[in-house]
Design an enzyme around this catalytic site. Structure first.
Site, PDB file in Angstrom:
ATOM      1  N   SER A 150       0.816  -1.226  -0.065  1.00  0.00           N
ATOM      2  CA  SER A 150      -0.145  -0.009   0.004  1.00  0.00           C
ATOM      3  C   SER A 150       0.902   1.205   0.284  1.00  0.00           C
ATOM      4  O   SER A 150       1.972   1.140   0.422  1.00  0.00           O
ATOM      5  CB  SER A 150      -0.832   0.039   1.206  1.00  0.00           C
ATOM      6  OG  SER A 150      -0.133   0.581   2.221  1.00  0.00           O
ATOM      7  N   ASP A 151       0.478   2.407  -0.354  1.00  0.00           N
ATOM      8  CA  ASP A 151       1.062   3.382  -0.114  1.00  0.00           C
ATOM      9  C   ASP A 151       1.039   3.896   1.297  1.00  0.00           C
ATOM     10  O   ASP A 151       0.094   3.242   2.064  1.00  0.00           O
ATOM     11  CB  ASP A 151       0.594   4.666  -0.980  1.00  0.00           C
ATOM     12  CG  ASP A 151       1.685   6.034  -1.190  1.00  0.00           C
ATOM     13  OD1 ASP A 151       1.658   6.487  -2.316  1.00  0.00           O
ATOM     14  OD2 ASP A 151       2.572   5.712  -0.453  1.00  0.00           O
ATOM     15  N   TRP A 152       1.846   4.794   1.831  1.00  0.00           N
ATOM     16  CA  TRP A 152       1.930   5.345   3.104  1.00  0.00           C
ATOM     17  C   TRP A 152       0.592   5.409   3.663  1.00  0.00           C
ATOM     18  O   TRP A 152      -0.045   6.554   3.695  1.00  0.00           O
ATOM     19  CB  TRP A 152       2.876   6.607   3.387  1.00  0.00           C
ATOM     20  CG  TRP A 152       2.929   6.584   4.733  1.00  0.00           C
ATOM     21  CD1 TRP A 152       2.036   7.137   5.718  1.00  0.00           C
ATOM     22  CD2 TRP A 152       4.515   6.951   5.364  1.00  0.00           C
ATOM     23  NE1 TRP A 152       2.892   7.544   6.750  1.00  0.00           N
ATOM     24  CE2 TRP A 152       4.322   7.447   6.658  1.00  0.00           C
ATOM     25  CE3 TRP A 152       5.690   6.528   4.867  1.00  0.00           C
ATOM     26  CZ2 TRP A 152       5.414   7.551   7.643  1.00  0.00           C
ATOM     27  CZ3 TRP A 152       6.793   6.815   5.735  1.00  0.00           C
ATOM     28  CH2 TRP A 152       6.451   7.162   7.189  1.00  0.00           C
ATOM     29  N   GLY A 153      -0.017   4.531   4.583  1.00  0.00           N
ATOM     30  CA  GLY A 153      -1.157   4.883   5.229  1.00  0.00           C
ATOM     31  C   GLY A 153      -2.311   4.727   4.541  1.00  0.00           C
ATOM     32  O   GLY A 153      -3.483   4.954   5.104  1.00  0.00           O
ATOM     33  N   SER A 154      -2.386   4.279   3.262  1.00  0.00           N
ATOM     34  CA  SER A 154      -3.354   4.310   2.397  1.00  0.00           C
ATOM     35  C   SER A 154      -4.565   3.416   2.892  1.00  0.00           C
ATOM     36  O   SER A 154      -5.634   3.613   2.655  1.00  0.00           O
ATOM     37  CB  SER A 154      -3.064   3.978   1.046  1.00  0.00           C
ATOM     38  OG  SER A 154      -2.596   2.890   0.947  1.00  0.00           O
TER      39      SER A 154
END
Ligand code: GLC
Length: 754
Positions: free
Chosen positions: A284-288
């Site tokens: 995932s992207d950061w915290g997505s």
């Protein structure tokens, strides 16, 4: 020797022999399955959990418990933002204290270089030089793998048609074909001869998908488009990445047609894993994962973890939703164990392929890290890439004096005896590095400013004057007088404007992309002195500078060119390198014109010319064309195109069409030219763009020489997605266009029969 003693010696030998034999016979996937069978659900969840180090953050940081203890308990499978052979070794040693001794994966944003910083990706795209782009990624991989890193979160392959979006600097611009070629080159560079080699890193195709189409060019904003446009424009570079064997994908922050990419099974399962047969893993992207709550798509982290895992997000970067909720979700039957097993299998497969189970420390070699730290060959390659990335936007001969037209201002004539250097970037050092680059203590010693470089080039009988004139972004004109004074003393003025390195990048969307502050006012003031003016513009995105473009005779777009950027600029200024860059993005005349791109549809009322605005699709106040077109870029050479021809004007079926053209270098400068092939499908079952890039060749032509360039065209290059999402070609009339820019082509018409 007694039996017991014998057993103590023999037993381990048998154990090792058996293990080795079994392991030697087992394929990687069999090894993965054997390991998977030993894992608890908590340990499986740990492999799907990635944290950033506390050393540096590239997103909003969550402070939580003792990470080392979590590593020991097998609760963390990967880190990002941990670099250095020593640092990665120290964390790897802790991972080997865990029950199953599963090594950690170390990922890093190596977007355009590590110790040697290369031009930003959008600048490299302007080189249209796939070999140079591949070499840039190869060098980055060599340097960062020596620093203990296994995996880079690059290339970013998002198509970018909107320069208000600051992340255009990370990509390859607006074109699908060029973007696909560059994605392939970068992945080949990063992954080299294959992951598992200690000079190779896993690459990541990001951000999946259509992140560059954020409404209003506002970062993280929604994306809504037809599936036809998604498949036609935005997905092909990701498909090229998958075909190139990219090891991982990263999803994107945006929602796509109402469903966040992180929870989008159509993207991650239907297309990526099922249709494209992608066998790597998706991070995932950061915290997505957790951000799906903000999207209003998940009511809490428990649901966010469920939606993301079931949609095919295999690893959770920094949201903690997986580590906190996946075990319960499995127990509650909301996420099948098979979904977890598939994700963990994909992650373990890469750890085996990297060779981390054979030797968890194979990338933690301080000696090779030192060896790569100041690699002269890397710096030379960087300067070469930087030179190739510079785009000569304009180089008009000065207004004729007494009828005789003076030569163009560039390259700076040898007769020039005094130069004034004006502008806020002249003495910049770090700005050459651009966004997504690394700061090293010795940067100011190893990165020359343009002032340093030019000062060093001048002979004793030549003089240099300098004035900053203004800041990059403030409104004070107090420095103008000093700049005008410096100008008056010189034969020629070189002005260097643009953005500082933090003005374009992630979370740097802008509604106003004019030259910042009072920079253009200063250009006007200096131009008013009547001295010959050369303007350099350094930026991470296309900027708007219409007055300068109309009035200044010589303009170089120098992006952010990396460690040796200033030297590369000087080589072009003084003619040691003949510029060959071509724009990978259209440059708008105004923000109101955005999105402006070259492969637009004709519409039912196309404007006949630049000033046509009677009942046609046009603006009343500006022409439809961009200020500078996709594919535009001049040279000190004068390339003349002639005799465009085809081997037949009526090809049929799968016959190859050969299109040819002559290019003459009508100058005294040897030079390189990017010859571009565009095709227009005149009539289709859906409307088709007025032109599409379908090929290019970067060729070297000696002064005075003529070369013939041939393009082989097949029906594959005529294909498009119809309204049923079928990828087809249709017989009919086409225009074949070849030239040195999308707005400067020679055309031949053909009819392609069934
Ligand atoms: C950032 C970026 C992504 C990057 C990741 C890790 O927010 O969107 O491109 O790889 O976080 O730094």
């Amino acid at each position: 020797m007694c039996t017991l003693a014998l057993k103590k010696i023999v037993a381990p030998v048998i154990f090792i022999a058996v293990t080795f034999t079994v392991n030697a016979q087992k394929s990687t996937s069999q090894k993965v399955d054997s390991l998977l069978q030993l894992m608890t659900l908590a340990e499986k969840t740990g492999q799907m959990n990635q944290y950033s180090s506390d050393f540096t953050a590239t997103g909003p940081v969550t402070k939580d418990g003792d990470k080392q203890n979590q590593i020991r308990k097998g609760m963390i499978g990967s880190f990002l933002n941990v670099t250095g052979a020593a640092k990665t070794k120290s964390l790897q040693e802790i991972a080997l204290q865990s029950r199953l001794k599963i090594p950690l994966l170390f990922g890093q944003d190596v977007i355009h270089g590590y110790r040697t910083v290369f031009p930003i990706p959008l600048a490299e795209a302007a080189s249209w030089d796939m070999a140079a782009i591949e070499r840039s990624a190869r060098i980055a991989a060599t340097e960062v793998s020596a620093a203990g890193v296994h995996w880079t979160f690059a290339p970013m392959v998002d198509i970018g048609r909107d320069p208000r979006w600051g992340r255009v600097m990370e990509g390859a611009g607006e074109d699908t074909y060029l973007g696909s070629m560059i994605a392939t080159a970068r992945i080949k560079g990063f992954q080299g001869k294959g992951i598992g080699n200690t000079d190779a890193v896993m690459a990541t195709a990001k951000h999946f998908a259509a992140y560059g189409a954020a409404v209003g060019g506002r970062d993280y904003n929604s994306v809504d488009m037809s599936l036809r446009q998604l498949h036609e424009i935005y997905l092909p570079p990701f498909k090229a990445a998958a075909d190139a064997g990219v090891a991982t994908f990263m999803n994107s922050f945006n929602d796509l047609n109402g469903i966040p990419a992180t929870g989008n099974a159509y993207l991650q399962r239907d297309i990526l894993k099922n249709q494209w047969k992608f066998n790597g893993f998706v991070v995932s992207d950061w915290g997505s994962v957790g951000e799906m709550i903000n999207h209003g798509y998940a009511k809490d982290n428990y649901e966010a973890a469920m939606l993301a895992a079931n949609a095919g997000s295999d690893m959770d970067m920094e949201s903690r939703a997986y580590i906190k909720h996946l075990p319960q979700l499995v127990k509650d039957g909301k996420v099948k164990m098979s979904v977890v097993d598939d994700a963990v299998r994909r992650i373990l497969q890469k750890k085996f392929e990297l060779g981390l189970f054979d030797d968890p420390y194979k990338f933690c070699n301080e000696a090779s890290e030192k060896q790569q730290w100041n690699n002269a060959a890397h710096l030379e390659a960087e300067k070469d890439m930087a030179r190739k990335s510079i785009v000569l936007l304009k180089n008009s001969p000065l207004t004729p004096k007494g009828g005789k037209t003076a030569a163009a201002l560039l390259p700076v004539s040898k007769e020039i005896k005094s130069i004034a250097l004006i502008g806020p970037l002249i003495k910049s050092v770090k700005d050459h590095l651009g966004f997504w680059s690394y700061d090293w203590e010795d940067d100011t010693a190893r990165i020359p400013s343009l002032y340093d470089v030019i000062k060093k080039r001048l002979n004793s009988d030549e003089s240099l004057f300098y004035a900053k004139g203004c800041e990059v972004a403030d409104t004070s004109t107090a420095g103008f007088a000093e700049a005008i004074e410096a100008t008056k003393k010189a034969d020629v003025v070189i002005m260097y404007f643009g953005e500082d390195r933090m003005m374009t990048g992630e979370a740097k969307s802008k509604s106003n992309i004019h030259l910042p502050g009072v920079q253009e006012d200063l250009i006007k003031a200096i131009h008013a002195t009547g001295k010959p003016v050369i303007v350099l513009i350094g930026a991470g995105r296309p900027l708007i500078f219409n007055w300068t473009a109309d009035n200044v005779p010589a303009i170089l777009y120098t992006w952010w060119l990396g460690t040796k950027g200033a030297e590369a600029i000087a080589d072009v200024l003084f003619g040691d390198y003949n510029p060959s860059g071509k724009l990978p993005m259209s440059f708008p005349r105004s923000e109101g014109q955005i999105p402006v791109y070259y492969n637009y549809y004709s519409t039912g009322r196309p404007a006949a010319n630049e000033n046509d605005n009677n009942y046609v699709s046009a603006y009343l106040d500006i022409p439809n064309s961009p200020k500078f077109s996709f594919g535009h870029g001049l040279s000190y050479s004068n390339f003349q195109y002639s005799n465009v021809s085809v081997n037949t004007t009526v090809p049929s079926g799968n016959q190859n069409l050969i299109a040819s053209i002559n290019i003459t270098n009508n100058s005294t400068f040897n030079g390189e030219e990017v010859v571009q092939l565009y095709i227009r499908d005149m009539v289709g079952s859906v409307v088709r763009p007025v032109k599409e890039l379908k090929g290019f060749q970067k060729i070297f032509i000696k002064a005075g020489e003529t070369k013939t360039v041939n393009f082989t065209i097949t029906t594959a290059q005529l294909k498009f997605y119809n309204d049923k999402l079928q990828h087809i070609w249709e017989p009919g009339d086409f225009e074949i266009m070849i030239g040195g820019s999308s707005n400067n082509v020679k055309t031949v018409k053909i009819k392609w029969n069934k």
